[in-house]
Structures are given as structure tokens and as C-alpha cells.
Design a protein around this motif. Sequence first.
Motif, PDB file in Angstrom:
ATOM      1  N   GLN A  75     -34.802  55.517  -7.490  1.00 14.09           N
ATOM      2  CA  GLN A  75     -33.499  55.291  -6.877  1.00 14.09           C
ATOM      3  C   GLN A  75     -32.649  54.420  -7.786  1.00 14.09           C
ATOM      4  OE1 GLN A  75     -33.678  53.775  -2.928  1.00 14.09           O
ATOM      5  NE2 GLN A  75     -31.472  53.449  -2.742  1.00 14.09           N
ATOM      6  N   GLY A  76     -31.403  54.828  -7.957  1.00 13.96           N
ATOM      7  CA  GLY A  76     -30.494  54.061  -8.780  1.00 13.96           C
ATOM      8  C   GLY A  76     -29.948  52.851  -8.052  1.00 13.96           C
ATOM      9  N   PRO A  77     -29.241  51.972  -8.776  1.00 19.38           N
ATOM     10  CA  PRO A  77     -28.672  50.770  -8.130  1.00 19.38           C
ATOM     11  C   PRO A  77     -27.579  51.143  -7.136  1.00 19.38           C
ATOM     12  CG  PRO A  77     -27.839  51.010 -10.365  1.00 19.38           C
ATOM     13  CD  PRO A  77     -28.915  52.036 -10.209  1.00 19.38           C
ATOM     14  N   ALA A  78     -27.382  50.312  -6.173  1.00 22.06           N
ATOM     15  CA  ALA A  78     -26.364  50.572  -5.152  1.00 22.06           C
ATOM     16  C   ALA A  78     -24.977  50.540  -5.765  1.00 22.06           C
ATOM     17  CB  ALA A  78     -26.480  49.532  -4.035  1.00 22.06           C
ATOM     18  N   GLY A  79     -24.131  51.480  -5.357  1.00 21.47           N
ATOM     19  CA  GLY A  79     -22.764  51.518  -5.854  1.00 21.47           C
ATOM     20  C   GLY A  79     -21.878  50.546  -5.098  1.00 21.47           C
ATOM     21  N   LEU A  80     -20.600  50.582  -5.446  1.00 21.34           N
ATOM     22  CA  LEU A  80     -19.634  49.728  -4.756  1.00 21.34           C
ATOM     23  C   LEU A  80     -19.409  50.268  -3.352  1.00 21.34           C
ATOM     24  CD1 LEU A  80     -17.011  49.210  -7.615  1.00 21.34           C
ATOM     25  CD2 LEU A  80     -18.917  47.730  -6.960  1.00 21.34           C
ATOM     26  N   VAL A  81     -19.730  49.429  -2.365  1.00 19.19           N
ATOM     27  CA  VAL A  81     -19.579  49.863  -0.974  1.00 19.19           C
ATOM     28  C   VAL A  81     -18.115  49.790  -0.551  1.00 19.19           C
ATOM     29  CG1 VAL A  81     -20.228  49.400   1.410  1.00 19.19           C
ATOM     30  CG2 VAL A  81     -21.907  49.131  -0.433  1.00 19.19           C
ATOM     31  N   ALA A  82     -17.443  48.691  -0.886  1.00 18.19           N
ATOM     32  CA  ALA A  82     -16.037  48.517  -0.512  1.00 18.19           C
ATOM     33  C   ALA A  82     -15.399  47.501  -1.458  1.00 18.19           C
ATOM     34  CB  ALA A  82     -15.919  48.022   0.938  1.00 18.19           C
ATOM     35  N   LEU A  83     -14.119  47.689  -1.736  1.00 13.81           N
ATOM     36  CA  LEU A  83     -13.376  46.774  -2.592  1.00 13.81           C
ATOM     37  C   LEU A  83     -12.496  45.878  -1.722  1.00 13.81           C
ATOM     38  CD1 LEU A  83     -12.228  49.200  -5.459  1.00 13.81           C
ATOM     39  CD2 LEU A  83     -14.152  47.598  -5.474  1.00 13.81           C
ATOM     40  N   THR A  84     -12.389  44.629  -2.132  1.00 14.33           N
ATOM     41  CA  THR A  84     -11.530  43.660  -1.437  1.00 14.33           C
ATOM     42  C   THR A  84     -10.469  43.170  -2.417  1.00 14.33           C
ATOM     43  OG1 THR A  84     -13.363  42.942  -0.049  1.00 14.33           O
ATOM     44  CG2 THR A  84     -11.449  41.485  -0.175  1.00 14.33           C
ATOM     45  N   TYR A  85      -9.212  43.315  -2.030  1.00 15.77           N
ATOM     46  CA  TYR A  85      -8.104  42.905  -2.885  1.00 15.77           C
ATOM     47  C   TYR A  85      -7.630  41.522  -2.455  1.00 15.77           C
ATOM     48  CZ  TYR A  85      -3.492  43.072  -5.141  1.00 15.77           C
ATOM     49  OH  TYR A  85      -2.377  42.800  -5.892  1.00 15.77           O
ATOM     50  N   ILE A  86      -7.670  40.563  -3.375  1.00 17.79           N
ATOM     51  CA  ILE A  86      -7.260  39.183  -3.091  1.00 17.79           C
ATOM     52  C   ILE A  86      -5.959  38.886  -3.848  1.00 17.79           C
ATOM     53  CG2 ILE A  86      -7.904  36.751  -3.170  1.00 17.79           C
ATOM     54  CD1 ILE A  86      -9.675  38.445  -1.345  1.00 17.79           C
ATOM     55  N   GLN A  87      -4.965  38.381  -3.150  1.00 13.52           N
ATOM     56  CA  GLN A  87      -3.696  37.976  -3.773  1.00 13.52           C
ATOM     57  C   GLN A  87      -3.475  36.480  -3.537  1.00 13.52           C
ATOM     58  OE1 GLN A  87       0.220  40.251  -3.494  1.00 13.52           O
ATOM     59  NE2 GLN A  87       0.658  38.541  -2.106  1.00 13.52           N
ATOM     60  N   GLY A  88      -3.341  35.732  -4.606  1.00 12.29           N
ATOM     61  CA  GLY A  88      -3.116  34.291  -4.493  1.00 12.29           C
ATOM     62  C   GLY A  88      -1.679  33.960  -4.112  1.00 12.29           C
ATOM     63  N   PRO A  89      -1.375  32.727  -3.711  1.00 16.74           N
ATOM     64  CA  PRO A  89      -0.012  32.305  -3.347  1.00 16.74           C
ATOM     65  C   PRO A  89       0.844  32.135  -4.602  1.00 16.74           C
ATOM     66  CG  PRO A  89      -1.504  30.453  -3.285  1.00 16.74           C
ATOM     67  CD  PRO A  89      -2.357  31.637  -3.573  1.00 16.74           C
ATOM     68  N   PRO A  90       2.191  32.069  -4.420  1.00 10.17           N
ATOM     69  CA  PRO A  90       3.052  31.825  -5.581  1.00 10.17           C
ATOM     70  C   PRO A  90       2.742  30.458  -6.203  1.00 10.17           C
ATOM     71  CG  PRO A  90       4.324  32.628  -3.718  1.00 10.17           C
ATOM     72  CD  PRO A  90       2.968  32.308  -3.199  1.00 10.17           C
ATOM     73  N   VAL A  91       2.731  30.430  -7.546  1.00  6.57           N
ATOM     74  CA  VAL A  91       2.446  29.185  -8.277  1.00  6.57           C
ATOM     75  C   VAL A  91       3.674  28.860  -9.121  1.00  6.57           C
ATOM     76  CG1 VAL A  91       0.950  28.057  -9.959  1.00  6.57           C
ATOM     77  CG2 VAL A  91      -0.013  29.733  -8.349  1.00  6.57           C
ATOM     78  N   ALA A  92       4.196  27.636  -8.955  1.00  5.96           N
ATOM     79  CA  ALA A  92       5.395  27.226  -9.703  1.00  5.96           C
ATOM     80  C   ALA A  92       5.073  27.142 -11.184  1.00  5.96           C
ATOM     81  CB  ALA A  92       5.887  25.887  -9.186  1.00  5.96           C
ATOM     82  N   LEU A  93       6.061  27.593 -11.994  1.00  4.48           N
ATOM     83  CA  LEU A  93       5.910  27.546 -13.452  1.00  4.48           C
ATOM     84  C   LEU A  93       7.184  26.953 -14.047  1.00  4.48           C
ATOM     85  CD1 LEU A  93       4.226  28.300 -15.945  1.00  4.48           C
ATOM     86  CD2 LEU A  93       5.267  30.597 -15.874  1.00  4.48           C
ATOM     87  N   PRO A  94       7.265  25.603 -14.105  1.00  9.20           N
ATOM     88  CA  PRO A  94       8.476  24.964 -14.635  1.00  9.20           C
ATOM     89  C   PRO A  94       8.689  25.331 -16.107  1.00  9.20           C
ATOM     90  CG  PRO A  94       7.098  23.399 -13.455  1.00  9.20           C
ATOM     91  CD  PRO A  94       6.284  24.623 -13.662  1.00  9.20           C
TER      92      PRO A  94
END
Length: 201
Positions: free
Chosen positions: A102-121
Motif C-alpha cells: 500500500q502506498g502512502p496516504a494522499g492529501l485528504v483535504a486542503l486548508t487555505y489560511i489567510q493572514g491579517p493585513p500587515v502594515a508596511l511603512p
Amino acid sequence: MRYRPVIAVLVAAIALLLTVGGTAVAAALITGKDIKNGSLTGKDVKNKSLTPKDFKGSVRGATGATGATGATGTTGTTGATGATGATGATGATGATGATGPQGPAGLVALTYIQGPPVALPNATQVGSSVDCPTGTSVVSGGASTVTVGPAVILDGSFPKDTVADADLIRDDGWAVNYNNQSGSASSFRVYAVCAAVGSVS
């Protein structure tokens, strides 16, 4: 009386002529038909007077010994290549092979993470990151800025490790560094794509 010597000479001459003439006539008249078959023997034939052609195969000596084998002849030239034979019938289908591991388990589900806005002076370099949920590992990531231009420079974009786990594998989130030389303030966001995987190395 004086004629008697002449008569004697004539008688002798006549006798001689009869003798010679009679032998010649006898020789001319005797042929093979006059000789009885099997009546002549070897004693009646003069030695060395007969040659092989006089026998005409009627006399044959014993068979001679077999001669020595002759030398092997030279090898003949290679013949022309024959025509290609017809294609053979298709062979029977082989047995089914054993099932692989048996081969290794594949990707079951993807989770998309988006961070908050970060100030860049302006005229500053700022770094930020986002973490994947517990039990998942980061598989991709990146960032985007509000101000787009050559003066807003992405200095780094890479997976990160956190102090929450004991390993040192960069599979826990995504981090970026920006350098703003645009002359005005800006901002950016960090993104990460996470998934539950069998193992990470």
C-alpha cells in the motif's frame, strides 16, 4: 639323257609352290567359327601377346582396397538470407502478479489560511507569518501587497517551523519578508495552504 636334270628341277619347284600356297590358303580360311568354344587354353596363347582391351570386361581381377579419404573441400559461400517468416500467434496472457504494498496516504483535504493585513511603512523591512491548524502541514504559501511596484521588494518567502512541536522540520506555516522603498506606506498579507499528510521529512 641330258634332259633329266631339268625335269627334276621343275618337280622340286612345283612341290615348293604347293607347300607355300597351301599354308596361305589354310590361314585365310580359319576363323573363330572354326574353333570350338573352350578348346583353347593359356598354353595356346603367346605370352604378353594380349592387352587389356582384348578382354572386353570378360576377365576381372579381385576388388582393390578402398583408397584413403580425400581432403575436405573448402567451405562454400554463405547463401542468401531467406524470406522473413510469418508472425507467430499471440501467446497466452500471463498470470496476474501479486498485489504491491500500500502506498502512502494522499492529501485528504486542503486548508487555505489567510493572514491579517500587515502594515508596511515606507523605508522599512517587515516580516510576518501564518500557522497551519494542528494536525496539518504546510504544502505551499505566499503573500501579496497593496502597493505593487519595483520599490516594494519581497525579500523572502518560505515554509516555517514553530516551537510548538519537537521537530525542526519547516512544515508548520509560511513566512515572508517585505522591504518598502516606494516612498509611501503600504501593507501585505501572508497565505498558506495546509493539509493532513502521512509523514513529512
